[in-house]
Design an enzyme around this catalytic site. Structure first.
Site, PDB file in Angstrom:
ATOM      1  N   GLU A  75       0.856  -1.182   0.000  1.00 40.64           N
ATOM      2  CA  GLU A  75       0.000   0.000   0.000  1.00 40.64           C
ATOM      3  C   GLU A  75       0.893   1.234   0.000  1.00 40.64           C
ATOM      4  O   GLU A  75       1.695   1.427   0.923  1.00 40.64           O
ATOM      5  CB  GLU A  75      -0.933   0.023   1.211  1.00 40.64           C
ATOM      6  CG  GLU A  75      -1.871   1.218   1.202  1.00 40.64           C
ATOM      7  CD  GLU A  75      -2.862   1.241   2.365  1.00 40.64           C
ATOM      8  OE1 GLU A  75      -3.644   2.192   2.443  1.00 40.64           O
ATOM      9  OE2 GLU A  75      -2.830   0.303   3.189  1.00 40.64           O
ATOM     10  N   ASP A 100       4.902   5.049   3.596  1.00 42.51           N
ATOM     11  CA  ASP A 100       4.573   6.468   3.591  1.00 42.51           C
ATOM     12  C   ASP A 100       5.774   7.220   4.134  1.00 42.51           C
ATOM     13  O   ASP A 100       6.730   6.598   4.624  1.00 42.51           O
ATOM     14  CB  ASP A 100       3.323   6.736   4.448  1.00 42.51           C
ATOM     15  CG  ASP A 100       2.537   7.955   3.990  1.00 42.51           C
ATOM     16  OD1 ASP A 100       3.167   9.015   3.761  1.00 42.51           O
ATOM     17  OD2 ASP A 100       1.300   7.869   3.879  1.00 42.51           O
ATOM     18  N   ASP A 150      -1.696  12.116  -4.448  1.00 44.83           N
ATOM     19  CA  ASP A 150      -1.715  13.543  -4.723  1.00 44.83           C
ATOM     20  C   ASP A 150      -2.089  13.765  -6.189  1.00 44.83           C
ATOM     21  O   ASP A 150      -1.401  13.274  -7.089  1.00 44.83           O
ATOM     22  CB  ASP A 150      -0.336  14.141  -4.434  1.00 44.83           C
ATOM     23  CG  ASP A 150      -0.368  15.658  -4.360  1.00 44.83           C
ATOM     24  OD1 ASP A 150      -1.108  16.272  -5.156  1.00 44.83           O
ATOM     25  OD2 ASP A 150       0.347  16.234  -3.526  1.00 44.83           O
ATOM     26  N   ASP A 186     -10.548  10.879  -6.014  1.00 43.97           N
ATOM     27  CA  ASP A 186     -11.761  11.693  -6.114  1.00 43.97           C
ATOM     28  C   ASP A 186     -11.535  12.879  -7.045  1.00 43.97           C
ATOM     29  O   ASP A 186     -12.326  13.815  -7.062  1.00 43.97           O
ATOM     30  CB  ASP A 186     -12.215  12.170  -4.725  1.00 43.97           C
ATOM     31  CG  ASP A 186     -11.254  13.183  -4.110  1.00 43.97           C
ATOM     32  OD1 ASP A 186     -10.054  13.150  -4.479  1.00 43.97           O
ATOM     33  OD2 ASP A 186     -11.687  13.995  -3.269  1.00 43.97           O
ATOM     34  N   THR A 223     -12.763   6.078   3.662  1.00 38.42           N
ATOM     35  CA  THR A 223     -11.807   6.822   4.482  1.00 38.42           C
ATOM     36  C   THR A 223     -12.353   8.196   4.856  1.00 38.42           C
ATOM     37  O   THR A 223     -13.300   8.705   4.254  1.00 38.42           O
ATOM     38  CB  THR A 223     -10.481   7.019   3.737  1.00 38.42           C
ATOM     39  OG1 THR A 223     -10.691   7.897   2.621  1.00 38.42           O
ATOM     40  CG2 THR A 223      -9.931   5.689   3.227  1.00 38.42           C
ATOM     41  N   PHE A 225     -10.803  10.997   4.440  1.00 35.15           N
ATOM     42  CA  PHE A 225     -10.518  11.868   3.303  1.00 35.15           C
ATOM     43  C   PHE A 225     -11.582  11.698   2.220  1.00 35.15           C
ATOM     44  O   PHE A 225     -12.059  12.668   1.638  1.00 35.15           O
ATOM     45  CB  PHE A 225      -9.129  11.542   2.747  1.00 35.15           C
ATOM     46  CG  PHE A 225      -8.743  12.358   1.539  1.00 35.15           C
ATOM     47  CD1 PHE A 225      -8.140  13.593   1.686  1.00 35.15           C
ATOM     48  CD2 PHE A 225      -8.987  11.887   0.256  1.00 35.15           C
ATOM     49  CE1 PHE A 225      -7.792  14.350   0.577  1.00 35.15           C
ATOM     50  CE2 PHE A 225      -8.642  12.635  -0.854  1.00 35.15           C
ATOM     51  CZ  PHE A 225      -8.046  13.870  -0.682  1.00 35.15           C
TER      52      PHE A 225
END
Length: 244
Positions: A75, A100, A150, A186, A223, A225
């Protein structure tokens, strides 16, 4: 960025340093405050469940997870880790290699994994591009998840987007045949670019017979977000492609 932890006891500020060329990055560097709880989790759990993406060694995933037969899903980018922990809890027979550069998120995911007794999560600190190119063996991954990367919305920044042909070429090596590449965004224009780039790549095939977007799979949690985006009227698109 100054070192926050003694060597080996927490994530390094720039693990790969200048060792490797980075034509594309999997992240945009961020600086955020680390809470006391996150710091405690990092200091206590990093030596056991964390690793730096330094590009200086090949990872033995069987050894890292303590099970050579465990299927591993990478991930890239996990935010604060709530969705990652939820997916790990729902599927303990799959290892999640979560990468991350956000130190608070790393600490929070380790805390969640510890509190929930999840031993199928490992946390990587650094650039996933270097991880894919330098540290993972051929056919070592059963899946790849990239949720809400991003979007780099300005046209002059589109070249910085992660989902490009060069990245797909790189990911095709560690992804074994049949492995699923699952993306979600999105940002409508980015979703269209993802679909175009993936559909044109010879190493991947769309799992949708109509060649379009997929419904959100049950294993991907909604999520925080994503909820914010939906509140703003954004359309969330999932893309699920299979490594040929």
């Amino acid at each position: 960025m100054a070192r926050m932890f003694p060597p080996g006891s927490g994530p390094s500020p720039d693990p790969a340093g200048s060792h490797h060329e980075r034509r594309i990055r999997s992240f945009q560097p961020r600086r955020s405050r680390v809470t006391k709880g996150q710091r405690t989790a990092l200091e206590r759990l990093w030596p056991r469940w964390g690793f730096d993406v330094d590009g200086m060694r090949r990872l033995d995933l069987g050894k890292l997870f303590g099970d050579p037969g465990l299927p591993i899903v990478l991930e890239i980018g996990f935010g604060m880790g709530e969705a990652t922990a939820e997916m790990a809890a729902a599927d303990p027979a799959t290892g999640i290699l979560a990468v991350d550069v956000h130190t608070p998120g790393q600490g929070n995911l380790l805390r969640l994994a510890d509190e929930q007794g999840l031993d199928n999560v490992r946390v990587g600190n650094g650039d996933a591009i270097i991880l894919l190119r330098e540290m993972l063996a051929q056919d070592s991954l059963s899946g790849l998840r990239i949720y809400f990367p991003d979007p780099w919305p300005k046209a002059r920044h589109h070249k910085r987007r992660l989902l490009q042909t060069e990245f797909l070429d790189l990911a095709a090596g560690p992804l074994r045949p049949g492995a699923l590449l699952h993306c979600a965004t999105d940002w409508e224009e980015y979703a269209e670019q993802m679909l175009d780039v993936l559909s044109a790549h010879p190493e991947y095939e769309n799992t949708r017979p109509d060649g379009g977007y997929a419904p959100r799979p049950a294993h991907r949690p909604l999520t925080r977000f994503e909820g914010q985006g939906l509140t703003k009227g954004h359309a969330v698109r999932d893309l699920v492609f299979r490594r040929r």
